[in-house]
Design an enzyme around this catalytic site. Structure first.
Site, PDB file in Angstrom:
ATOM      1  N   TYR A 165       1.931  -1.217  -6.988  1.00  0.00           N
ATOM      2  CA  TYR A 165       1.496  -1.426  -5.609  1.00  0.00           C
ATOM      3  C   TYR A 165       2.382  -2.449  -4.910  1.00  0.00           C
ATOM      4  O   TYR A 165       2.949  -3.337  -5.551  1.00  0.00           O
ATOM      5  CB  TYR A 165       0.032  -1.869  -5.555  1.00  0.00           C
ATOM      6  CG  TYR A 165      -0.948  -0.758  -5.841  1.00  0.00           C
ATOM      7  CD1 TYR A 165      -1.355   0.109  -4.835  1.00  0.00           C
ATOM      8  CD2 TYR A 165      -1.463  -0.572  -7.116  1.00  0.00           C
ATOM      9  CE1 TYR A 165      -2.250   1.141  -5.086  1.00  0.00           C
ATOM     10  CE2 TYR A 165      -2.367   0.451  -7.380  1.00  0.00           C
ATOM     11  CZ  TYR A 165      -2.748   1.297  -6.360  1.00  0.00           C
ATOM     12  OH  TYR A 165      -3.631   2.318  -6.612  1.00  0.00           O
ATOM     13  N   GLU A 166       2.436  -2.329  -3.591  1.00  0.00           N
ATOM     14  CA  GLU A 166       3.323  -3.151  -2.779  1.00  0.00           C
ATOM     15  C   GLU A 166       3.021  -4.640  -2.874  1.00  0.00           C
ATOM     16  O   GLU A 166       3.885  -5.479  -2.612  1.00  0.00           O
ATOM     17  CB  GLU A 166       3.232  -2.708  -1.320  1.00  0.00           C
ATOM     18  CG  GLU A 166       4.246  -3.332  -0.394  1.00  0.00           C
ATOM     19  CD  GLU A 166       4.112  -2.815   1.021  1.00  0.00           C
ATOM     20  OE1 GLU A 166       4.622  -3.486   1.931  1.00  0.00           O
ATOM     21  OE2 GLU A 166       3.500  -1.750   1.222  1.00  0.00           O
ATOM     22  N   SER A 167       1.823  -4.991  -3.268  1.00  0.00           N
ATOM     23  CA  SER A 167       1.456  -6.393  -3.391  1.00  0.00           C
ATOM     24  C   SER A 167       2.025  -7.053  -4.642  1.00  0.00           C
ATOM     25  O   SER A 167       1.775  -8.226  -4.900  1.00  0.00           O
ATOM     26  CB  SER A 167      -0.070  -6.540  -3.368  1.00  0.00           C
ATOM     27  OG  SER A 167      -0.670  -5.647  -4.288  1.00  0.00           O
ATOM     28  N   GLY A 168       2.785  -6.302  -5.443  1.00  0.00           N
ATOM     29  CA  GLY A 168       3.423  -6.867  -6.632  1.00  0.00           C
ATOM     30  C   GLY A 168       2.730  -6.536  -7.934  1.00  0.00           C
ATOM     31  O   GLY A 168       3.117  -7.031  -8.993  1.00  0.00           O
ATOM     32  N   GLY A 206       6.522  -1.583   3.240  1.00  0.00           N
ATOM     33  CA  GLY A 206       7.633  -1.413   2.305  1.00  0.00           C
ATOM     34  C   GLY A 206       8.180  -0.009   2.248  1.00  0.00           C
ATOM     35  O   GLY A 206       8.953   0.329   1.342  1.00  0.00           O
TER      36      GLY A 206
END
Length: 261
Positions: free
Chosen positions: A58-61, A138
């Site tokens: 996921y884009e949050s890492g 992203g």
């Protein structure tokens, strides 16, 4: 009653159909960069069916996500629950994405054109749009660095499948190459819509209709597309969701109807 008709007691919604068809497309894939919403539904269903070993990023890492229930936003703390790793944004985009470790980037969009360029910024004129959208997030990095990109679109209309985008938020590899930029991946290769599935092989190829959903005609899809849509030589009809797929989606993946409508 056959397995494919057993879910008829409760009508299949558009969200359920899109999620099931998109999940099937993930068979054989190893890593997926999932967006929030329908991509999350499809990815979680794929993990329970055709891709049990898939690693979700996921884009949050969050890498190797195993959330106890569906996240409501990309920053939802539930994504960290049971995750294999949580990395910084710099590491996620600089090493995971740009390092070529993502098989499929799973995105949504408000508009798409025949080459797989996406618009998630504005509908209408930039200075006075009729709708202002969230923007890229992203998606540009996902488009440029994932080996391929799948797009799920709730609406299939001439406005959403546009001959010319109102704004290009996320350029595919063809447009990037024209500007002298060489992306790593093939760009959009699959688009799953309420009417069927469109596909392209990669650079130099445009989206064409490869499958229609049951009860949908080629004429319907062409009328709903803003360009002269090409049809695959071997057009197929998607198999309806099975009772097992619907049961998993409704009872295990999204019992609280976070994204199912």
């Amino acid at each position: 009653m056959s397995d494919r008709l057993a879910g008829a007691a409760r009508p299949v919604t558009s969200s359920e159909l899109l999620s099931v068809v998109a999940a099937r497309e993930l068979a054989g894939r190893r890593t997926v960069f999932a967006g929030i919403g329908l991509p999350t539904l499809a990815t979680e269903l794929a993990r329970l069916t055709v891709a049990p070993g898939i690693e979700v990023v996921y884009e949050s890492g969050v890498c190797g996500a195993h959330p106890s229930h569906l996240p409501e936003t990309i920053a939802d703390a539930v994504l960290i629950t049971g995750a294999e790793a949580v990395v910084s944004m710099a590491t996620l985009f600089g090493s995971v994405l740009q390092g070529g470790h993502i098989d499929v980037g799973f995105l949504g969009a408000a508009q798409i054109d025949r080459w797989g360029n996406l618009n998630t910024s504005v509908i209408g004129e930039w200075t006075s749009p009729s709708v202002r959208l969230p923007g890229s997030g992203g998606a540009v990095e996902v488009m440029a660095n994932a080996r391929e990109v799948f797009v799920v679109m709730r609406r299939h209309t001439p406005r959403s499948f546009a001959d010319v985008l109102d704004f290009c938020t996320t350029p595919g590899p063809d447009r990037a190459l024209a500007d002298g930029i060489r992306p790593l991946g093939a760009g959009v290769t699959r688009v799953i819509t309420e009417l069927g599935v469109l596909a392209r092989a990669g650079v130099g190829d445009e989206l064409r209709l490869v499958a229609v959903h049951p009860g949908v005609s080629v004429e319907q899809v062409r009328a709903a597309t803003g360009w002269e849509l090409e049809i695959a030589d071997r057009l197929t009809t998607t198999a309806p969701p099975t009772s097992a797929e619907l049961r998993l989606l409704r009872d295990d993946v999204d019992p609280n109807r976070v994204y199912l409508r």
